[in-house]
Design an enzyme around this catalytic site. Sequence first.
Site, PDB file in Angstrom:
ATOM      1  CB  THR A 194      -0.776   0.153   1.255  1.00 43.67           C
ATOM      2  OG1 THR A 194       0.001   0.226   2.241  1.00 43.67           O
ATOM      3  CG2 THR A 194      -1.822  -1.169   1.310  1.00 43.67           C
ATOM      4  CD  GLU A 339      -5.132  -2.386   2.012  1.00 45.05           C
ATOM      5  OE1 GLU A 339      -5.428  -1.712   0.970  1.00 45.05           O
ATOM      6  OE2 GLU A 339      -4.602  -1.434   2.913  1.00 45.05           O
ATOM      7  CE  LYS A 447     -13.608  12.663  12.771  1.00 44.91           C
ATOM      8  NZ  LYS A 447     -12.567  12.292  12.251  1.00 44.91           N
ATOM      9  CD1 TRP A 452     -17.935  13.348  12.294  1.00 43.11           C
ATOM     10  CD2 TRP A 452     -17.910  11.363  10.863  1.00 43.11           C
ATOM     11  NE1 TRP A 452     -17.096  12.162  13.013  1.00 43.11           N
ATOM     12  CE2 TRP A 452     -17.377  11.127  12.050  1.00 43.11           C
ATOM     13  CE3 TRP A 452     -17.829  10.412  10.037  1.00 43.11           C
ATOM     14  CZ2 TRP A 452     -16.542   9.625  12.467  1.00 43.11           C
ATOM     15  CZ3 TRP A 452     -17.475   9.154  10.289  1.00 43.11           C
ATOM     16  CH2 TRP A 452     -16.951   8.755  11.588  1.00 43.11           C
TER      17      TRP A 452
HETATM   18  P1  ADP Z   1      -3.660   3.471  -1.121  1.00 41.03           P
HETATM   19  O1  ADP Z   1      -4.744   3.220  -0.044  1.00 41.03           O
HETATM   20  O2  ADP Z   1      -2.408   2.637  -1.214  1.00 41.03           O
HETATM   21  O3  ADP Z   1      -3.611   5.071  -1.663  1.00 41.03           O
HETATM   22  P2  ADP Z   1      -5.293   2.177  -2.752  1.00 41.03           P
HETATM   23  O4  ADP Z   1      -5.367   2.151  -4.217  1.00 41.03           O
HETATM   24  O5  ADP Z   1      -5.435   0.865  -2.271  1.00 41.03           O
HETATM   25  O6  ADP Z   1      -4.123   2.726  -2.530  1.00 41.03           O
HETATM   26  O7  ADP Z   1      -6.687   3.158  -2.398  1.00 41.03           O
HETATM   27  C1  ADP Z   1      -7.789   2.617  -1.637  1.00 41.03           C
HETATM   28  C2  ADP Z   1      -8.726   3.835  -1.492  1.00 41.03           C
HETATM   29  O8  ADP Z   1      -8.884   4.746  -2.542  1.00 41.03           O
HETATM   30  C3  ADP Z   1      -9.808   3.438  -0.751  1.00 41.03           C
HETATM   31  O9  ADP Z   1      -9.754   2.880   0.556  1.00 41.03           O
HETATM   32  C4  ADP Z   1     -10.590   4.650  -0.819  1.00 41.03           C
HETATM   33  O10 ADP Z   1     -10.288   5.688   0.058  1.00 41.03           O
HETATM   34  C5  ADP Z   1     -10.029   5.243  -2.220  1.00 41.03           C
HETATM   35  N1  ADP Z   1     -10.731   5.008  -3.176  1.00 41.03           N
HETATM   36  C6  ADP Z   1     -10.918   4.112  -4.382  1.00 41.03           C
HETATM   37  N2  ADP Z   1     -11.943   4.204  -5.037  1.00 41.03           N
HETATM   38  C7  ADP Z   1     -12.645   5.210  -4.880  1.00 41.03           C
HETATM   39  C8  ADP Z   1     -13.848   5.624  -5.396  1.00 41.03           C
HETATM   40  N3  ADP Z   1     -14.340   5.412  -6.603  1.00 41.03           N
HETATM   41  N4  ADP Z   1     -14.454   6.827  -4.748  1.00 41.03           N
HETATM   42  C9  ADP Z   1     -14.027   7.062  -3.664  1.00 41.03           C
HETATM   43  N5  ADP Z   1     -12.637   6.590  -3.036  1.00 41.03           N
HETATM   44  C10 ADP Z   1     -12.008   5.554  -3.599  1.00 41.03           C
END
Ligand code: ADP
Length: 550
Positions: A194, A339, A447, A452
Amino acid sequence: MAQYAKSPLMGQMMSQPLLISGLIQHADRYFGDSEIVSRRVEGDIHRYTYRDCHMRARRMANALGKMGVKMGDRVATLAWNGYRHLELYYAISGSGAVMHTINPRLHPEQIAYIANHAEDQYLFFDMTFLPLVEAFAAHCTTVKGFVMMCDRDRMPPQSKVPNLMCYEDLIAENSDKYDWPVFDENSASSLCYTSGTTGNPKGALYSHRSTVLHSFASVMPDALNVSAQDVVLPVVPMFHVNAWGLPYSVPMVGAKMVFPGPALDGKSIYELFEQEKVTFSAGVPTVWLGLLTYVGQNNLKFSTFRRTVIGGSACPPAMMKTFRHQYGVDVVHAWGMTEMSPLGTAGTLQSKHADLPEEQKQAILEKQGHAIYGVDMKIVDDSGKELPWDGKTYGNLLVKGPWVIERYFKGEGGNVLQDGWFPTGDVATISPDGYMQITDRSKDVIKSGGEWIGTIDLENIAAGHPAVQQAACIGVFHPKWDERPLLVIVKKPDAEVSKEELIKFFDGKIAKWWTPDDVVFVDALPIGATGKVLKNRIREQFKEYKLPTA
Ligand code: ADP
């Protein structure tokens, strides 16, 4: 790994493990002449077929064997989307070793940390990354050799990279006679860290089974909807969660595949779309912004491009509308994470929606969508109590499924599951019929006075203003409310808009108290290694910002 009860009467179907090598074997046998086209780092366009790819992957598998790579060993890559990278996807995982894709946009120190943590045995890299490899190679404690992915005549006469080998030499020197080994489908196949915006990066270790199941699920019509009739260009990098699984799922269906290499600017992508008759693509919103700007400024149209999946961060509704109404390109909004291999949800309509007015259909499509089969989700409050699916109540989003991690590589972070569910760190609502919408990442939520405010909604509204190119919203300190929203805006080239106009633009679109307290204009937003806006960087930048309302 969980053990399950055995019935006294077991099914009598062939027990054939789901292995990644099966995907390229299938592509070769049934779609052998289907093309793989790559824009190379060398600058030219390379084309060959699945049959060629399979043949070279077998040669590389033999090379890995001679280099002493054993089952379970990690082999790293630092490479753009291209045919050699695809060959490695199959040679490494197919032979039982673990394909470890590293993001070359990370800091050299972070790359060395990841390579050491993974105990990578070899590292393959695109030749443009030679200076980067030179910067960290000495700090890699387990890597026995580095392989530059190019022809012999492109190799540097000398280099401080120890044991530097040439990719094409390895291909040429090895036979294509290779039988893919058959082993337990739960064996590790690939590893992806990640981005580690907080703390050190953590590894998600996929298995052959999880990868093949994810491929089956992701090509379904209400997910990515990829078929042999498509020409697929994955803009999302192969070092970012395996390009959302496309290097596996596209060979599974036998579609023609087009790799953009390092050229991800609007012009290069557009030209490749047109030349290769691309029908389907996938990427994060920031990349599409570049493409749409280029196409808009040059008054162009797409001849064949019909559908794209956008995810990684929220797709602004304005972008979705521009694609659909101006260019006839359908956008599927998808959500997932490293993940989760990464696909969790996709936003598509159902037959019951057919007669809905256009705006209501659009409102459904703007959400991150319904779970694809295999993934289950729920929202819970901070005590873990499940919250209702009413489309309004928001809570922490939890998921489970056969391609969701159980734990991080080497147990980093300890037991991460909550009663068997993986907490995503996202905050979401779920509608009564199962459409999930991300309100925010829990660490980005504002917040205000104990309530929120979701920043994605505010960003989406701002991005709908004709003068706005990109918007980010962060919470900044407020003496009375703790935090209040500050809007950070990049204007479109040559466009003008005042703070007051932008704030007024929110009238009637949102609860009054969600309205941003102030607006700042910047030239660009900080973008991270996976193409996402770095909110923590913006928060840092405006840490001392004094709101006019404070
Ligand atoms: P990293 O966490 O390493 O930046 P990831 O690609 O695993 O990379 O990121 C996952 C996160 O990206 C998700 O938990 C979410 O917060 C965000 N995410 C992914 N797709 C979307 C989406 N369509 N809309 C909003 N957030 C998104």
